[in-house]
Motif scaffolding. Sequence first.
Motif, PDB file in Angstrom:
ATOM      1  N   ILE A  47       0.827  -1.197   0.000  1.00 31.21           N
ATOM      2  CA  ILE A  47       0.000   0.000   0.000  1.00 31.21           C
ATOM      3  C   ILE A  47       0.869   1.258   0.000  1.00 31.21           C
ATOM      4  O   ILE A  47       0.563   2.231  -0.677  1.00 31.21           O
ATOM      5  N   GLU A  48       1.927   1.261   0.781  1.00 28.37           N
ATOM      6  CA  GLU A  48       2.829   2.413   0.853  1.00 28.37           C
ATOM      7  C   GLU A  48       4.233   1.942   0.487  1.00 28.37           C
ATOM      8  O   GLU A  48       5.043   1.625   1.360  1.00 28.37           O
ATOM      9  N   PRO A  49       4.508   1.867  -0.809  1.00 28.32           N
ATOM     10  CA  PRO A  49       5.753   1.243  -1.277  1.00 28.32           C
ATOM     11  C   PRO A  49       6.970   2.107  -1.028  1.00 28.32           C
ATOM     12  O   PRO A  49       6.880   3.329  -0.866  1.00 28.32           O
ATOM     13  N   SER A 100     -17.342  -1.658 -17.081  1.00 23.42           N
ATOM     14  CA  SER A 100     -18.131  -0.550 -16.543  1.00 23.42           C
ATOM     15  C   SER A 100     -17.378   0.366 -15.600  1.00 23.42           C
ATOM     16  O   SER A 100     -17.902   1.411 -15.220  1.00 23.42           O
ATOM     17  N   ASP A 101     -16.139   0.007 -15.185  1.00 19.68           N
ATOM     18  CA  ASP A 101     -15.400   0.884 -14.271  1.00 19.68           C
ATOM     19  C   ASP A 101     -13.912   0.561 -14.349  1.00 19.68           C
ATOM     20  O   ASP A 101     -13.530  -0.591 -14.619  1.00 19.68           O
ATOM     21  N   ILE A 102     -13.084   1.583 -14.134  1.00 20.35           N
ATOM     22  CA  ILE A 102     -11.625   1.438 -14.147  1.00 20.35           C
ATOM     23  C   ILE A 102     -11.055   2.238 -12.991  1.00 20.35           C
ATOM     24  O   ILE A 102     -11.426   3.402 -12.789  1.00 20.35           O
ATOM     25  N   VAL A 103     -10.170   1.621 -12.217  1.00 20.42           N
ATOM     26  CA  VAL A 103      -9.336   2.374 -11.286  1.00 20.42           C
ATOM     27  C   VAL A 103      -7.882   2.009 -11.579  1.00 20.42           C
ATOM     28  O   VAL A 103      -7.593   0.923 -12.077  1.00 20.42           O
ATOM     29  N   VAL A 104      -6.987   2.926 -11.275  1.00 22.97           N
ATOM     30  CA  VAL A 104      -5.574   2.743 -11.579  1.00 22.97           C
ATOM     31  C   VAL A 104      -4.810   2.589 -10.276  1.00 22.97           C
ATOM     32  O   VAL A 104      -4.906   3.434  -9.378  1.00 22.97           O
ATOM     33  N   GLU A 105      -4.077   1.486 -10.162  1.00 20.64           N
ATOM     34  CA  GLU A 105      -3.289   1.210  -8.957  1.00 20.64           C
ATOM     35  C   GLU A 105      -2.154   2.213  -8.798  1.00 20.64           C
ATOM     36  O   GLU A 105      -1.782   2.930  -9.736  1.00 20.64           O
ATOM     37  N   ASN A 106      -1.577   2.241  -7.583  1.00 24.57           N
ATOM     38  CA  ASN A 106      -0.470   3.153  -7.307  1.00 24.57           C
ATOM     39  C   ASN A 106       0.699   2.930  -8.263  1.00 24.57           C
ATOM     40  O   ASN A 106       1.413   3.869  -8.604  1.00 24.57           O
ATOM     41  N   ASN A 107       0.914   1.687  -8.672  1.00 14.39           N
ATOM     42  CA  ASN A 107       2.033   1.382  -9.567  1.00 14.39           C
ATOM     43  C   ASN A 107       1.654   1.464 -11.038  1.00 14.39           C
ATOM     44  O   ASN A 107       2.462   1.150 -11.909  1.00 14.39           O
ATOM     45  N   GLY A 108       0.418   1.877 -11.343  1.00 17.06           N
ATOM     46  CA  GLY A 108      -0.008   2.036 -12.726  1.00 17.06           C
ATOM     47  C   GLY A 108      -0.798   0.883 -13.288  1.00 17.06           C
ATOM     48  O   GLY A 108      -1.356   1.002 -14.388  1.00 17.06           O
ATOM     49  N   ASP A 109      -0.877  -0.258 -12.587  1.00 16.95           N
ATOM     50  CA  ASP A 109      -1.701  -1.357 -13.068  1.00 16.95           C
ATOM     51  C   ASP A 109      -3.173  -0.937 -13.089  1.00 16.95           C
ATOM     52  O   ASP A 109      -3.599  -0.071 -12.320  1.00 16.95           O
TER      53      ASP A 109
END
Length: 805
Positions: A70-72, A456-465
């Motif tokens: 979560i906090e890399p 129907s939905d997209i979120v982007v992870e902290n690392n860009g995934d």
Amino acid sequence: MKRWFEQVRSSLPTYPARRLTALAVAASGLAVLGGTQVAAPAQAAPGDGTIKVRVVQDYNGDGGWDDPFIEPGLAGVTVRVTDEAGVTQDLTTDGDGLVEIVGAPGSYRIVAVNPDPATLQPAPAREKTGTADTPAAKWLSPNEEFITVGANQTVQMTTAFWDSGDYCQSNPLIVTACQPPMFNSGGGAANNATGDTLVTAPYRAEGADVAKTTLSTKSETGALYGIGYRRQDRRVFAGAYAKRGSDYGPGGAGAIYVTDASGGPATLWGTVPNVGTRAHTNDTLPGGRLDWNFAPAVGKESLGDLDVSEDGDDLQVINLFTRELYVYDASAATMGAPTHVVDLSANPGCAAASDWRPGALGERKGVLYVGGVCSAESTQSAADVRAIVLSYDADTYAPIGTVMDQPLTAKRQGSGAGNGGGCNGRDMTTYRPWNDEGITCTNKNGQVPDPQAWLSDIVVENNGDLILGFRDRTGDQQLGLNSIWFADTTGTGGTRLGLVNYNAEGDINKACPTATSGGMFVLDMNGACGIAAVPAGQEAGEYFTGDRTAHNEPALGGLALSRGERGVATTIMDPAGFWTQGYASISRGTGRALDSAGDGSGPDPDEVLHDGDNWGNRLTGADGFGKGQGMADMEVLCEFAPIQIGNRVWNDENGDGIQDPGEDGIAGVTVNLYDPAGNLVATKVTNSRGEYYFDSINDGVGFNTDYVIRLDKPEDYTGNGKLAGVGLTDEDQGTGPEQDRLDSDGTLVGGYPEASITTGNRGENDHTIDFGFKPASVSVGDFVWIDSDGNGIQDPGESGLEGWC
């Protein structure tokens, strides 16, 4: 001079240009090759100590390092280390954000240099009392810290930077919407004008309607899906949605509603034009068909996903009928003319242009992602069903390119059979082409899944995934509970075939670039994100194995991500009891099911697998859409990043005005914060490390506001007071911005040390306000004063003499 470090371990696989320049090679035991410094083999001397410094990116501002996923760790950060002899060395963090130093016992000053001042700020430090010399590895130090390490001792410290735009408070509220049906479970018209639509609840919650608050009702909004949140004014926007059996609100098929996140009611903000004309039928058609003719509108009319841009300026919404992206000024009180209309209809590679069905939005760091599916409606071949994600500039809305183009032909884990066996005649483990009829299998009796994929939905992870929410279109074409099915599909009569309880079968998937994808995203079930590819026809793996309740693959397509939480939230079927709908949390680090109410403090902080149990927070009961789909999109109600100011009161033993290694903090000193009018705002007492902090959450510190920090408690300077017998160090002896963090800032005003500060904007923490005090025996020859009590000490109230040489 104390011996410098015998060993520095620093791995730089992705930062070859940032190798270290040798400053004190003879003393350090470090080898030099080609003018750059590299670590010598590990040869620690007996009695050496070890310092482990970790630099991470903070997201929730709680003053602690929560989780390496979560906090890399931040790679490539310069860590400036100084020993008691004044020898300074620049080191660089490895891929995990670590530097490790093995060297002689003693005291060291550690300074982490901001790697990206345009984006990052110092994260909030924890105001924690610990041992004076040893911070804890899990709580955050300021970016400058003082470490004393003993013989054969290991000391760990963690410091952090943050992008305050990513901040969200711990366990924030989420906002989603229930979709009230027009009919009850017995097939009659439902009088549910007061039924919930927009609701809020905690990100981590488990049970039935836990802390649920209603913002709006069906009479105010009708059926909704896309939801956006603007934190500047705490407004929630929600768009109308085409769903069989759940009629539109007063604004019709193109309506966008707005409400205050703290409480409704919802009102019409404006209407998107040209979104289709198919109407709901509230009456019962011949043979008991309820809203029968509306099923073809699903996914093709009204509005798709809706988001507010990361900067809060734009409201973005997809017109499903015209396949266009409409952009409006999100700050406006009511909808004006669109600032952009982006044509999304060009065929990105489907079997036919008419098969392209965009529906999902997501934004991260200046890139807008638009996702959709190739429906294969023109060919009716499952081999043509694909998921595609396009990218656009989030400021200009100019196209960038396709970032994902993936087949959706893999067999999904346990799908179909795990959701009921009443759909004979086809393989239920794979998505099928879109069809306006709804269910296409031959036996339509019992609990039936027959999924049509819809991104129907997209979120982007902290690392860009990418995390992708897939909704089951069939679930919006069926009523869910007790839906009568007939042989005749015209709506005029025919033989009754059975009673269907439709089981929704959406999904939550991850997409990551691979070594062979050329930077394109690849779906987990196609062999990415640590999931191995399988031969065609075999059941594929997936990253998020925890997306199940008593059924397999019950996700409903809505996602929400708070970057400081261990889980990603998704709307889901049967979260807490059968025939219900709500949301649950899945581990971002492992993909397994989380204990939604967990806070990460238990013995198994990252995962609690509920093998087959119902879990999550139920928001709708049995008399809705049952095991179908009756939940909308989700958003997180994040506050603005707080602000923190401080930092240290210390013994300046050599009187040079700079915080040197070996100069301890002074504990127990009272520090007062005043506004410009002299009103006391807050009071702190320095901890065992001499640190003090004021913040906007606990102490009322305002953004962009002038303050005065004063050390003006008289008892601190008399008798056994913490500052008795010492004199204030000269201010501003440092040179440059780095030294400003380490010098003394106090001046004597009215006999007491004080420093003025103007706070920054949201999240712009300032840990540079320090006060140094030198022993009476230290003199720098710059002050002549009237020693009224004859004790040889510069006491508060003893004024200086002008004109003396």
